[in-house]
Design a protein around this motif. Structure first.
Motif, PDB file in Angstrom:
ATOM      1  N   VAL A 142       0.837  -1.204   0.000  1.00 31.14           N
ATOM      2  CA  VAL A 142       0.000   0.000   0.000  1.00 31.14           C
ATOM      3  C   VAL A 142       0.870   1.252   0.000  1.00 31.14           C
ATOM      4  CG1 VAL A 142      -1.621   1.338   1.406  1.00 31.14           C
ATOM      5  CG2 VAL A 142      -2.038  -1.074   0.985  1.00 31.14           C
ATOM      6  N   SER A 143       1.954   1.242   0.752  1.00 28.10           N
ATOM      7  CA  SER A 143       2.831   2.412   0.779  1.00 28.10           C
ATOM      8  C   SER A 143       3.517   2.616  -0.577  1.00 28.10           C
ATOM      9  CB  SER A 143       3.862   2.285   1.891  1.00 28.10           C
ATOM     10  OG  SER A 143       4.724   1.197   1.646  1.00 28.10           O
ATOM     11  N   LEU A 144       3.876   1.524  -1.244  1.00 25.66           N
ATOM     12  CA  LEU A 144       4.459   1.659  -2.582  1.00 25.66           C
ATOM     13  C   LEU A 144       3.439   2.224  -3.573  1.00 25.66           C
ATOM     14  CD1 LEU A 144       6.528  -1.634  -2.906  1.00 25.66           C
ATOM     15  CD2 LEU A 144       7.406   0.684  -2.772  1.00 25.66           C
ATOM     16  N   LEU A 145       2.186   1.762  -3.475  1.00 29.67           N
ATOM     17  CA  LEU A 145       1.148   2.291  -4.346  1.00 29.67           C
ATOM     18  C   LEU A 145       0.906   3.775  -4.075  1.00 29.67           C
ATOM     19  CD1 LEU A 145      -0.978   1.613  -6.490  1.00 29.67           C
ATOM     20  CD2 LEU A 145      -2.547   1.095  -4.628  1.00 29.67           C
ATOM     21  N   LEU A 146       0.933   4.154  -2.811  1.00 31.82           N
ATOM     22  CA  LEU A 146       0.765   5.567  -2.452  1.00 31.82           C
ATOM     23  C   LEU A 146       1.925   6.405  -2.989  1.00 31.82           C
ATOM     24  CD1 LEU A 146      -0.903   7.662  -0.888  1.00 31.82           C
ATOM     25  CD2 LEU A 146       0.479   7.124   1.107  1.00 31.82           C
ATOM     26  N   ALA A 147       3.135   5.895  -2.915  1.00 33.38           N
ATOM     27  CA  ALA A 147       4.294   6.618  -3.443  1.00 33.38           C
ATOM     28  C   ALA A 147       4.172   6.816  -4.954  1.00 33.38           C
ATOM     29  CB  ALA A 147       5.579   5.869  -3.102  1.00 33.38           C
ATOM     30  N   VAL A 148       3.693   5.803  -5.656  1.00 29.10           N
ATOM     31  CA  VAL A 148       3.507   5.931  -7.098  1.00 29.10           C
ATOM     32  C   VAL A 148       2.440   6.972  -7.408  1.00 29.10           C
ATOM     33  CG1 VAL A 148       2.682   4.699  -9.155  1.00 29.10           C
ATOM     34  CG2 VAL A 148       4.350   3.626  -7.649  1.00 29.10           C
ATOM     35  N   ALA A 149       1.361   6.975  -6.633  1.00 27.66           N
ATOM     36  CA  ALA A 149       0.288   7.944  -6.864  1.00 27.66           C
ATOM     37  C   ALA A 149       0.759   9.373  -6.618  1.00 27.66           C
ATOM     38  CB  ALA A 149      -0.905   7.616  -5.967  1.00 27.66           C
ATOM     39  N   VAL A 150       1.507   9.591  -5.544  1.00 27.16           N
ATOM     40  CA  VAL A 150       2.022  10.935  -5.245  1.00 27.16           C
ATOM     41  C   VAL A 150       2.989  11.383  -6.331  1.00 27.16           C
ATOM     42  CG1 VAL A 150       3.495  12.204  -3.625  1.00 27.16           C
ATOM     43  CG2 VAL A 150       1.640  10.772  -2.773  1.00 27.16           C
TER      44      VAL A 150
ATOM     45  N   ALA B 220       3.040  10.407  -9.496  1.00 24.82           N
ATOM     46  CA  ALA B 220       2.281  10.688 -10.713  1.00 24.82           C
ATOM     47  C   ALA B 220       1.565  12.031 -10.619  1.00 24.82           C
ATOM     48  CB  ALA B 220       1.275   9.569 -10.963  1.00 24.82           C
ATOM     49  N   THR B 221       1.039  12.341  -9.447  1.00 21.83           N
ATOM     50  CA  THR B 221       0.359  13.628  -9.263  1.00 21.83           C
ATOM     51  C   THR B 221       1.330  14.788  -9.401  1.00 21.83           C
ATOM     52  OG1 THR B 221      -1.192  12.546  -7.772  1.00 21.83           O
ATOM     53  CG2 THR B 221      -1.098  14.942  -7.681  1.00 21.83           C
TER      54      THR B 221
ATOM     55  N   ALA C 155       2.208  15.280 -12.997  1.00 19.53           N
ATOM     56  CA  ALA C 155       1.104  15.912 -13.733  1.00 19.53           C
ATOM     57  C   ALA C 155       1.037  17.408 -13.445  1.00 19.53           C
ATOM     58  CB  ALA C 155      -0.211  15.237 -13.359  1.00 19.53           C
ATOM     59  N   VAL C 156       1.248  17.815 -12.201  1.00 20.80           N
ATOM     60  CA  VAL C 156       1.234  19.240 -11.855  1.00 20.80           C
ATOM     61  C   VAL C 156       2.385  19.960 -12.547  1.00 20.80           C
ATOM     62  CG1 VAL C 156       1.575  20.867  -9.948  1.00 20.80           C
ATOM     63  CG2 VAL C 156       0.005  18.946  -9.687  1.00 20.80           C
ATOM     64  N   CYS C 157       3.558  19.353 -12.556  1.00 21.35           N
ATOM     65  CA  CYS C 157       4.701  19.962 -13.246  1.00 21.35           C
ATOM     66  C   CYS C 157       4.433  20.100 -14.740  1.00 21.35           C
ATOM     67  CB  CYS C 157       5.960  19.131 -13.025  1.00 21.35           C
ATOM     68  SG  CYS C 157       6.602  19.230 -11.342  1.00 21.35           S
ATOM     69  N   ALA C 158       3.780  19.105 -15.343  1.00 22.33           N
ATOM     70  CA  ALA C 158       3.469  19.183 -16.765  1.00 22.33           C
ATOM     71  C   ALA C 158       2.498  20.311 -17.061  1.00 22.33           C
ATOM     72  CB  ALA C 158       2.887  17.846 -17.232  1.00 22.33           C
ATOM     73  N   VAL C 159       1.507  20.500 -16.192  1.00 22.40           N
ATOM     74  CA  VAL C 159       0.544  21.582 -16.394  1.00 22.40           C
ATOM     75  C   VAL C 159       1.213  22.942 -16.250  1.00 22.40           C
ATOM     76  CG1 VAL C 159      -1.520  22.678 -15.393  1.00 22.40           C
ATOM     77  CG2 VAL C 159      -1.463  20.212 -15.769  1.00 22.40           C
ATOM     78  N   VAL C 160       2.087  23.098 -15.277  1.00 24.44           N
ATOM     79  CA  VAL C 160       2.786  24.366 -15.064  1.00 24.44           C
ATOM     80  C   VAL C 160       3.700  24.667 -16.248  1.00 24.44           C
ATOM     81  CG1 VAL C 160       4.507  25.534 -13.626  1.00 24.44           C
ATOM     82  CG2 VAL C 160       2.600  24.321 -12.564  1.00 24.44           C
ATOM     83  N   LEU C 161       4.460  23.688 -16.710  1.00 24.81           N
ATOM     84  CA  LEU C 161       5.346  23.902 -17.857  1.00 24.81           C
ATOM     85  C   LEU C 161       4.554  24.225 -19.115  1.00 24.81           C
ATOM     86  CD1 LEU C 161       8.059  21.137 -17.372  1.00 24.81           C
ATOM     87  CD2 LEU C 161       8.366  23.601 -17.230  1.00 24.81           C
ATOM     88  N   ARG C 162       3.440  23.568 -19.305  1.00 26.50           N
ATOM     89  CA  ARG C 162       2.615  23.841 -20.480  1.00 26.50           C
ATOM     90  C   ARG C 162       2.088  25.270 -20.462  1.00 26.50           C
ATOM     91  NH1 ARG C 162      -3.092  20.908 -21.693  1.00 26.50           N
ATOM     92  NH2 ARG C 162      -3.652  22.147 -23.501  1.00 26.50           N
ATOM     93  N   SER C 163       1.661  25.706 -19.289  1.00 27.89           N
ATOM     94  CA  SER C 163       1.142  27.074 -19.203  1.00 27.89           C
ATOM     95  C   SER C 163       2.261  28.106 -19.394  1.00 27.89           C
ATOM     96  CB  SER C 163       0.443  27.298 -17.867  1.00 27.89           C
ATOM     97  OG  SER C 163       1.367  27.236 -16.825  1.00 27.89           O
ATOM     98  N   MET C 164       3.475  27.782 -18.958  1.00 27.75           N
ATOM     99  CA  MET C 164       4.593  28.715 -19.139  1.00 27.75           C
ATOM    100  C   MET C 164       5.010  28.791 -20.608  1.00 27.75           C
ATOM    101  SD  MET C 164       6.886  27.854 -15.785  1.00 27.75           S
ATOM    102  CE  MET C 164       8.270  28.771 -16.367  1.00 27.75           C
ATOM    103  N   VAL C 165       4.962  27.677 -21.328  1.00 25.97           N
ATOM    104  CA  VAL C 165       5.396  27.647 -22.713  1.00 25.97           C
ATOM    105  C   VAL C 165       4.350  28.280 -23.622  1.00 25.97           C
ATOM    106  CG1 VAL C 165       5.940  26.103 -24.646  1.00 25.97           C
ATOM    107  CG2 VAL C 165       6.945  25.709 -22.408  1.00 25.97           C
ATOM    108  N   ASN C 166       3.068  28.004 -23.368  1.00 26.43           N
ATOM    109  CA  ASN C 166       2.000  28.461 -24.259  1.00 26.43           C
ATOM    110  C   ASN C 166       1.705  29.960 -24.095  1.00 26.43           C
ATOM    111  OD1 ASN C 166       1.650  26.039 -25.463  1.00 26.43           O
ATOM    112  ND2 ASN C 166      -0.013  25.391 -24.138  1.00 26.43           N
ATOM    113  N   ASN C 167       1.856  30.537 -22.953  1.00 25.11           N
ATOM    114  CA  ASN C 167       1.487  31.936 -22.704  1.00 25.11           C
ATOM    115  C   ASN C 167       2.685  32.744 -22.204  1.00 25.11           C
ATOM    116  OD1 ASN C 167      -1.213  31.378 -23.354  1.00 25.11           O
ATOM    117  ND2 ASN C 167      -1.633  30.710 -21.259  1.00 25.11           N
TER     118      ASN C 167
END
Length: 108
Positions: free
Chosen positions: A78-86, A88-89, A92-104
């Motif tokens: 369960v702790s390994l699954l939680l680490a993978v989820a954190v 991945a999250t 995903a947040v870093c990808a959204v921030v980078l996308r917003s910085m590149v596009n605008n």
């Protein structure tokens, strides 16, 4: 360094002993006029593994130990699954921030 070194043995290190076979069992030979009756040879009894007998305390200890192992392994998974989820999250947040910085770039 990256190539494995295979050991070689140029000469044998000892003498080879011949394989010793068990001596054959000699059969009892009778004259042709023998009328005696010999019983058939009995086969050797088969040896089985001894049965494991647990006392009530030992049985409870085995059950508790098994349950403890299941709980520990479950907590680790369960702790390994939680680490993978954190992870991945956060990716995903870093990808959204980078996308917003590149596009605008003009709207900062």
């Amino acid at each position: 360094m990256f190539r494995p070194k295979i050991p070689t043995m140029p000469t044998p290190t000892g003498t080879v002993a011949p394989i010793v076979h068990a001596a054959p069992v000699e059969q009892h030979q009778h004259a042709k006029t023998c009328t005696c009756q010999h019983p058939a040879p009995t086969p050797a009894p088969m040896r089985s593994a001894p049965a494991v007998r647990l006392s009530p305390t030992g049985l409870l200890t085995a059950i508790a130990g098994g349950a403890g192992v299941v709980l520990v392994v479950g907590a680790v998974l369960v702790s390994l699954l939680l680490a993978v989820a954190v992870t991945a999250t956060s990716v995903a947040v870093c990808a959204v921030v980078l996308r917003s910085m590149v596009n605008n770039p003009r709207h900062r």
